[in-house]
Structures are given as structure tokens and as C-alpha cells.
Design a protein around this motif. Structure first.
Motif, mmCIF file in Angstrom:
data_model
loop_
_atom_site.group_PDB
_atom_site.id
_atom_site.type_symbol
_atom_site.label_atom_id
_atom_site.label_comp_id
_atom_site.label_asym_id
_atom_site.label_seq_id
_atom_site.Cartn_x
_atom_site.Cartn_y
_atom_site.Cartn_z
ATOM 1 N N PRO A 186 0.826 -1.207 0.000
ATOM 2 C CA PRO A 186 0.000 0.000 0.000
ATOM 3 C C PRO A 186 0.869 1.269 0.000
ATOM 4 O O PRO A 186 2.056 1.203 0.306
ATOM 5 C CB PRO A 186 -0.770 -0.107 1.310
ATOM 6 N N SER A 187 0.274 2.401 -0.326
ATOM 7 C CA SER A 187 0.988 3.681 -0.300
ATOM 8 C C SER A 187 1.812 3.839 0.967
ATOM 9 O O SER A 187 2.955 4.263 0.934
ATOM 10 C CB SER A 187 -0.018 4.844 -0.326
ATOM 11 N N HIS A 188 1.150 3.537 2.093
ATOM 12 C CA HIS A 188 1.778 3.734 3.397
ATOM 13 C C HIS A 188 2.144 2.397 4.030
ATOM 14 O O HIS A 188 1.383 1.437 3.939
ATOM 15 C CB HIS A 188 0.840 4.526 4.312
ATOM 16 N N CYS A 189 3.285 2.377 4.701
ATOM 17 C CA CYS A 189 3.845 1.134 5.265
ATOM 18 C C CYS A 189 2.857 0.396 6.173
ATOM 19 O O CYS A 189 2.209 1.010 7.012
ATOM 20 C CB CYS A 189 5.096 1.457 6.077
ATOM 21 N N ASP A 190 2.795 -0.924 6.032
ATOM 22 C CA ASP A 190 1.887 -1.744 6.828
ATOM 23 C C ASP A 190 2.605 -3.019 7.258
ATOM 24 O O ASP A 190 2.897 -3.891 6.440
ATOM 25 C CB ASP A 190 0.636 -2.081 6.002
ATOM 26 N N ARG A 191 2.862 -3.130 8.554
ATOM 27 C CA ARG A 191 3.630 -4.281 9.068
ATOM 28 C C ARG A 191 2.893 -5.605 8.911
ATOM 29 O O ARG A 191 3.517 -6.673 8.945
ATOM 30 C CB ARG A 191 3.990 -4.076 10.549
ATOM 31 N N ASN A 192 1.574 -5.528 8.755
ATOM 32 C CA ASN A 192 0.803 -6.766 8.618
ATOM 33 C C ASN A 192 0.712 -7.244 7.175
ATOM 34 O O ASN A 192 0.231 -8.339 6.912
ATOM 35 C CB ASN A 192 -0.603 -6.571 9.186
ATOM 36 N N LYS A 193 1.141 -6.411 6.243
ATOM 37 C CA LYS A 193 1.004 -6.786 4.829
ATOM 38 C C LYS A 193 2.332 -7.116 4.160
ATOM 39 O O LYS A 193 2.398 -8.029 3.342
ATOM 40 C CB LYS A 193 0.344 -5.624 4.060
ATOM 41 N N THR A 194 3.377 -6.350 4.474
ATOM 42 C CA THR A 194 4.613 -6.445 3.694
ATOM 43 C C THR A 194 5.736 -7.098 4.494
ATOM 44 O O THR A 194 6.103 -6.583 5.560
ATOM 45 C CB THR A 194 5.071 -5.027 3.278
ATOM 46 N N PRO A 195 6.301 -8.214 4.001
ATOM 47 C CA PRO A 195 7.430 -8.815 4.709
ATOM 48 C C PRO A 195 8.583 -7.815 4.812
ATOM 49 O O PRO A 195 8.957 -7.200 3.813
ATOM 50 C CB PRO A 195 7.831 -9.997 3.803
ATOM 51 N N GLY A 196 9.099 -7.641 6.002
ATOM 52 C CA GLY A 196 10.236 -6.732 6.187
ATOM 53 C C GLY A 196 9.847 -5.350 6.684
ATOM 54 O O GLY A 196 10.703 -4.592 7.128
ATOM 55 N N ILE A 197 8.556 -5.025 6.582
ATOM 56 C CA ILE A 197 8.114 -3.727 7.129
ATOM 57 C C ILE A 197 7.857 -3.921 8.628
ATOM 58 O O ILE A 197 7.067 -4.768 9.023
ATOM 59 C CB ILE A 197 6.842 -3.224 6.405
ATOM 60 N N ASP A 198 8.544 -3.118 9.430
ATOM 61 C CA ASP A 198 8.521 -3.343 10.874
ATOM 62 C C ASP A 198 7.407 -2.592 11.600
ATOM 63 O O ASP A 198 7.134 -2.874 12.764
ATOM 64 C CB ASP A 198 9.872 -2.940 11.476
ATOM 65 N N MET A 199 6.810 -1.596 10.959
ATOM 66 C CA MET A 199 5.759 -0.859 11.664
ATOM 67 C C MET A 199 4.768 -0.260 10.676
ATOM 68 O O MET A 199 5.138 0.117 9.566
ATOM 69 C CB MET A 199 6.382 0.240 12.527
ATOM 70 N N THR A 200 3.519 -0.204 11.103
ATOM 71 C CA THR A 200 2.462 0.396 10.297
ATOM 72 C C THR A 200 2.466 1.903 10.549
ATOM 73 O O THR A 200 2.338 2.347 11.692
ATOM 74 C CB THR A 200 1.102 -0.207 10.694
ATOM 75 N N THR A 201 2.622 2.669 9.494
ATOM 76 C CA THR A 201 2.717 4.124 9.629
ATOM 77 C C THR A 201 1.927 4.797 8.509
ATOM 78 O O THR A 201 1.438 4.126 7.603
ATOM 79 C CB THR A 201 4.184 4.587 9.544
ATOM 80 N N GLY A 202 1.832 6.083 8.571
ATOM 81 C CA GLY A 202 1.119 6.814 7.528
ATOM 82 C C GLY A 202 0.366 7.988 8.092
ATOM 83 O O GLY A 202 0.286 9.048 7.482
ATOM 84 N N SER A 203 -0.202 7.825 9.309
ATOM 85 C CA SER A 203 -0.818 8.945 9.991
ATOM 86 C C SER A 203 0.342 9.664 10.669
ATOM 87 O O SER A 203 0.908 9.182 11.646
ATOM 88 C CB SER A 203 -1.832 8.434 11.021
ATOM 89 N N LEU A 204 0.727 10.802 10.099
ATOM 90 C CA LEU A 204 2.021 11.399 10.429
ATOM 91 C C LEU A 204 2.207 11.667 11.913
ATOM 92 O O LEU A 204 1.294 12.102 12.610
ATOM 93 C CB LEU A 204 2.231 12.664 9.607
ATOM 94 N N GLY A 205 3.405 11.396 12.378
ATOM 95 C CA GLY A 205 3.771 11.575 13.779
ATOM 96 C C GLY A 205 3.746 10.279 14.552
ATOM 97 O O GLY A 205 4.526 10.086 15.485
ATOM 98 N N GLN A 206 2.843 9.364 14.169
ATOM 99 C CA GLN A 206 2.620 8.182 15.004
ATOM 100 C C GLN A 206 3.793 7.213 15.033
ATOM 101 O O GLN A 206 4.013 6.524 16.029
ATOM 102 C CB GLN A 206 1.339 7.458 14.573
ATOM 103 N N GLY A 207 4.540 7.149 13.938
ATOM 104 C CA GLY A 207 5.673 6.211 13.910
ATOM 105 C C GLY A 207 6.731 6.537 14.951
ATOM 106 O O GLY A 207 7.471 5.648 15.390
#
Lengths: 320, 278
Positions: free
Chosen positions: B103-124
């Protein structure tokens, strides 16, 4: 499950919170307890000394605390975070929703002083909408606890339940309801009084004891009602609600919360789809909170046994 | 100090990351081009040399972690992960397609190797603090790298998390600020001037470095630096859209919709550079 209600006050929730959180830190090395400068309010300041690496005061920054809790979950830990109800819901809602729920992290959130229990802290501190907010998070759990026995058991269970769990609880005491050591099942309400088939009162939190009191008043008029403790507002015990609806044909909900989005909503949503039944409510009439002693506020917002009595009579009058 | 062989390898990797991201944008027709390109060099150094990760075991607990709080730079990270072998390179072209893992914004539940779900700025930022602190509690000897946007730093949560990182000495967390001077509506200076970011982080209690964030050598030196009690924040002075002249020259390059022809022109430019490296 033994009901030990006798109209007497229970112990203070804050003592149970302090003891239970300290006990969980001791028993499970994956538990991390976070607070936003309100440890002294629930007797957990001692935990910073006993478990300095896992009892963390995040300062007055609830959004950050919620995000940290989510990150801790991603690292394989079991975060439990506490602050007052409005800050545990409105103030960090997007962080709980996205960093927590959407991101697949598991966080137990304790919001203290629900509704009128915020008393002298007044309207700024008085959450009448926290259950509505948490109910709207997919898959989240919402518990409005009845007494210290429910609190201890549910909090202990929550640490190992995946997902977002919201526990709303006072700091002072409600009435004693269950025998010490009783255990409870998520998604299963409790029939605390089964007098008869005229009406059923489904209550949660502060209002359960008031519902029992109302049932006693009604019994004097020959009106026989069943009282259900629905501490598990989400997941709702649908089976028990439908059984009560079919057996009595008239329901009243009672909650220390806005009529929008809480227990009344949950029960109405179920009945509208599966078993349309006359239903009345005792809840906040879509208003903001205000300051005052809790007993004044209970009168001011009609959160009383007498008001439940009126609503039961109204519900029965609507039966066909 | 980078050896010349390593420098060349990382130069190539950075170009390949840019190519991978542009190929993904091309397949969908649009995407967050500017911020993906500005961070490509930092990702090349991180995934090309610094971070301990295992493509065969993306959830390996002792790995170093990356939290890209400016979640819209996902396509650049996906490219780096594909090139590392976390998933087939061709999958990049499913960016934002129905049912995609990208997806446009990182999603730890979808992409192997992505460590955190982010996209709503500041939350990461806070999530990264929690991850790093969790690793410490678990006794893991690994680091978390947090990428924060400059526009994103308008969010108050960023500063709550910064305050916490320094106050609680979360020194296994490295902050990288992608200071590319632009946000969606224009230049950061005009929208919400962030001023002296290095001074801000120093004031918050960090050891703050300010480097050319598109310079591999400077990135390598900053990212190999060991933190003392004070956590490290690296201000990456970058160019939004770096590496593709036409994007660099476009003021509004946060999210771009282009024709296939334009993407092909960008790809030819990048591929020519890659070829020139031998």
C-alpha cells in the motif's frame, strides 16, 4: 458465582488497581505498565521502584504513551497503560486506533473515573463517550467493571488477550457485588437478580447496583424484574440479551455514559436486527459533564435507582 | 569511512532503489515520488550495510528495525526490501493495486520486512520508541532506525516522542530527519518553518548531527556512530525528488501523476547512471 450484594460499599478500585498491576509486573516479565503522570492516583508509584525497567512514567503525553504501548507490543511485550478516562480515550484515540488496533498491536487501556465519577474534576475530566469511541474500534473489547472482584479478574485476563482492551473503572468504590475470587468470562453477562418476567434491566459499571436497588423497589409494587450485569459491553452477550428480551418483552438499559454509543446503543442495535422489543434507557441525555459531588451529579443526570424504576414502568407500559 | 568498493556498491543500490520505486509508480500511474526519492540514499546505507536483517526470516527478533514514520515513502522501502530478497522484485508493480501487499503507506501486517504500520504522520515516532525500548527490556542487542519527515515534524507527537527518547535515554533508537524542505502544499519555510532542526534536537537532549542526507559517505559515518547516554538524531539535509532531475525541478513533487512516457524518461536517466557505474 456468588452474589454478595447487600448495599454496602466495596473496597476502593484504586487499591485493587495498585495491587493487581504490581502483581502482574511481578508474575509476568513481559508486562510493561505505562502511566501519564497519574501513578499516585492509583497507588502504582511504588512499581517504578520495584520494576524500574517495566513501570514507566511517560509524563503528561498520552498520545506518545499510546504509541509507545503499540511499539512495545510489536516488540513482543504486554503493555498496560493508564490515565483518566477522557485522556485514555479522546486524547489518544487516533494512536490507539491506528498504532494499536489497525497495526495489529495489543494494548490494555485503563481509563479511570468514568462519567460522573470524575466529580470534582468536572466536565473536562468527565467521559460520557469513552465506550462509544472504543466500541467503534474494530475488534476492540470494552469493559465497564462492576466491582473490585471483576476488575482484578478482567485486568488479569486482558494482558493475554490480543487486540485493544478498554477497561473503564472508578478510583473510589461502587457497591460490593461478587464474592472475592470469582472469575468472569469475556462476552458473558451475569444475571445478578432473577425476580421475574415483567422486565429486564441490563446495566453496567456504576449502574449495576442501582439496578438491583431499583428491582427491590419495584418488587414492593409487585413488579418482578431480572437484573443483568453487562460488564462486557463489547463483545456484548447477545445470547443473554435475546433471552431476556424474549422472556420479559421489555428492557431497560442503565449506564454511566452518553445514551449514544454505549450500552443502550449496543443492546438496541442487536434488538433492532434480531428481536425488536420495547426498550428504555437510563443514560446521559447527550450532554457534557459538569463539576460537583458524585451524588449530586447522579441526581443531575438521572443516574438513580428511582429513575430506573420510572423507566421500567415506561417499558412495561409499552408491551403489547 | 567507506571503502571505494563499498561506496560504489551503495551508489548502485541507491540507484536501484530509485528505479524500483519509479517502476512501482509507473505501474500504478501515480505515487509519493518526492519523499521516496529523497530518502533513497539513507535506505541504501541502512539496508546495504548497517542493518542486521534476514530476508528469509523477516520477523527475526534480534534484527535491527526500521520505522518509516513518513509512511508515504513506502515505495522506496519496498524497493530496498525487494532488492534484499524479502519478496520478488516484480511484486513492486502491484503497488496500490486491489488486494496488494504494497500500500501507499507502510503496513507491518502486509509487507514482509516492514517493521511498523505508519502513515498517519507523527505516530511512527512513538511506536519506534516503544519498539526500541521493548528490545532493551528483552535484552536484545539491536537498534531501531526511525525516519521522520520535516513536514511531519509539524505534528506535536513527534516532539512528545523526542522528549521521551532523550529523557529516558532510549539510545538504541536513531532518529533520522528527512529535511527535504518541502511538504504537500509547498516549502516548509512557507507552510510551517521548522527552523534549526539540529538546535531543536540538541535542546531536546540528543546528540544531533546535521549532514548531507544524499551523501553516502556522510550517511555511513553518521549511522556507524555509537550512541552514548544521549540518543543520536541525524538531520538529513536532502533534496525532495533527489536523483531524477525533472522531479527535483518540480516544486510540487509530493504526490505525482505521470504518463508512462514520463516515467520511462526518468527510468532511462537512472539506468544510464547505473550503467555508468559499471
Amino acid at each position: 458465582m456468588k452474589i454478595v450484594y447487600n448495599g454496602e460499599n466495596d473496597g476502593a478500585f484504586k487499591d485493587t488497581l495498585g495491587a493487581t498491576i504490581a502483581g502482574l509486573l511481578e508474575a509476568d516479565k513481559d508486562v510493561v505498565y505505562l502511566d501519564a503522570d497519574l501513578m499516585s492516583c492509583i497507588g502504582t508509584a511504588k512499581c517504578v521502584k520495584s520494576h524500574p525497567d517495566r513501570a514507566i512514567n511517560c509524563g503528561i503525553a498520552e498520545a506518545n504513551m499510546a504509541g509507545i504501548a503499540a511499539g512495545l507490543s510489536a516488540a513482543g511485550l504486554k503493555p498496560i497503560m493508564h490515565t483518566f478516562g477522557p485522556f485514555a480515550s479522546r486524547r489518544c484515540y487516533d494512536q490507539i486506533f491506528l498504532s494499536g488496533g489497525y497495526a495489529g498491536n495489543s494494548v490494555t487501556v485503563i481509563g479511570t473515573d468514568p462519567g460522573v465519577c470524575a466529580a470534582f474534576n468536572g466536565g473536562t475530566h468527565m467521559p460520557f463517550e469513552d465506550m462509544a469511541l472504543y466500541r467503534a474500534i474494530p475488534g476492540a473489547y470494552v469493559f465497564d467493571v462492576t466491582d473490585t472482584v471483576v476488575l482484578e479478574d478482567i485486568l488479569t485476563q486482558c494482558k493475554d488477550i490480543p487486540g485493544i482492551k478498554y477497561i473503564r473503572v472508578g478510583r473510589k468504590s461502587y457497591k460490593k457485588m461478587y464474592e472475592k475470587g470469582s472469575t468472569f468470562t469475556v462476552g458473558k453477562g451475569i444475571t445478578v437478580k432473577e425476580e421475574g418476567k415483567d422486565c429486564a434491566i441490563i446495566a453496567c459499571g456504576l449502574m449495576v447496583a442501582k439496578a438491583v436497588e431499583a428491582a427491590e423497589i419495584l418488587a414492593k409494587d409487585g413488579i418482578r424484574v431480572t437484573v443483568i450485569d453487562m460488564f462486557t459491553v463489547k463483545p456484548l452477550d447477545e445470547e443473554l440479551v435475546l433471552k431476556a428480551a424474549s422472556e420479559t418483552g421489555a428492557l431497560v438499559t442503565a449506564e454511566n455514559h452518553n445514551k449514544i454509543g454505549g450500552l443502550y446503543s449496543a443492546v438496541s442495535e442487536l434488538l433492532a436486527g434480531k428481536a425488536p422489543t420495547p426498550i428504555e434507557y437510563v443514560a446521559i441525555e447527550d450532554e457534557f459533564g459538569e463539576v460537583g459531588p458524585q451524588d449530586y451529579l447522579e441526581q443531575r443526570f438521572d443516574l438513580t435507582a428511582e429513575h430506573i424504576v420510572r423507566k421500567v414502568k415506561a417499558a412495561i407500559a409499552r408491551k403489547k | 569511512m567507506l571503502s571505494s568498493d563499498k561506496r560504489k556498491e551503495l551508489q548502485k543500490f541507491a540507484l536501484q532503489i530509485r528505479i524500483g520505486a519509479v517502476e512501482a509508480f509507473k505501474a500504478r500511474g501515480f505515487g509519493h515520488v518526492g519523499g521516496s526519492l529523497s530518502i533513497a540514499d539513507a535506505l541504501a546505507v541502512l539496508y546495504g550495510d548497517i542493518m542486521k536483517v534476514d530476508p528469509a526470516n523477516p520477523k527475526w527478533e534480534d534484527r535491527d528495525k526500521l520505522v518509516c514514520s513518513k509512511g508515504h515513502a513506502g515505495p522506496a522501502i519496498y524497493a530496498a526490501l525487494a532488492l534484499k530478497g524479502f519478496f520478488p522484485y516484480e511484486d513492486l508493480k502491484t503497488l496500490n493495486q486491489p488486494g496488494t501487499r504494497f500500500p501507499s503507506h507502510c503496513d507491518r501486517n502486509k509487507t514482509p520486512g516492514i517493521d511498523m504500520t505508519t502513515g498517519s504522520l507523527g505516530q511512527g515516532t512513538s511506536q519506534a520508541v516503544g519498539l526500541a525500548m521493548g528490545d532493551k527490556i528483552k535484552g536484545r542487542k539491536c537498534r531501531t532506525f526511525l525516519i521522520v519527515g520535516d513536514g511531519e515534524s509539524n505534528e506535536g507527537q513527534v516532539w512528545e516522542a523526542a522528549m521521551f527518547t532523550a529523557a529516558k535515554k532510549v539510545n538504541n533508537l536513531v532518529w533520522l530527519i528527512d529535511y527535504n524542505k518541502k511538504q504537500l502544499d509547498g516549502y516548509t519555510e512557507d507552510i510551517m518553518d521548522m527552523g534549526d532542526m539540529r538546535a531543536k534536537f540538541e535542546a531536546f537532549g540528543f546528540e544531533a548531527l546535521s549532514i548531507d542526507g544524499n551523501d553516502l559517505e556522510q550517511l555511513y559515518d553518521a549511522l556507524t556512530k555509537e550512541a552514548g547516554d544521549k540518543p543520536i538524531a541525524v538531520i538529513l539535509n536532502t533534496v525532495k525528488g533527489k536523483g531524477v532531475q525533472e522531479v527535483e525541478d518540480t516544486v510540487s513533487n509530493h504526490s505525482m501523476t505521470m504518463t508512462e512516457e514520463v516515467y520511462d524518461r526518468w527510468l532511462s536517466e537512472l539506468r544510464a547512471e547505473l550503467e555508468a557505474l559499471g
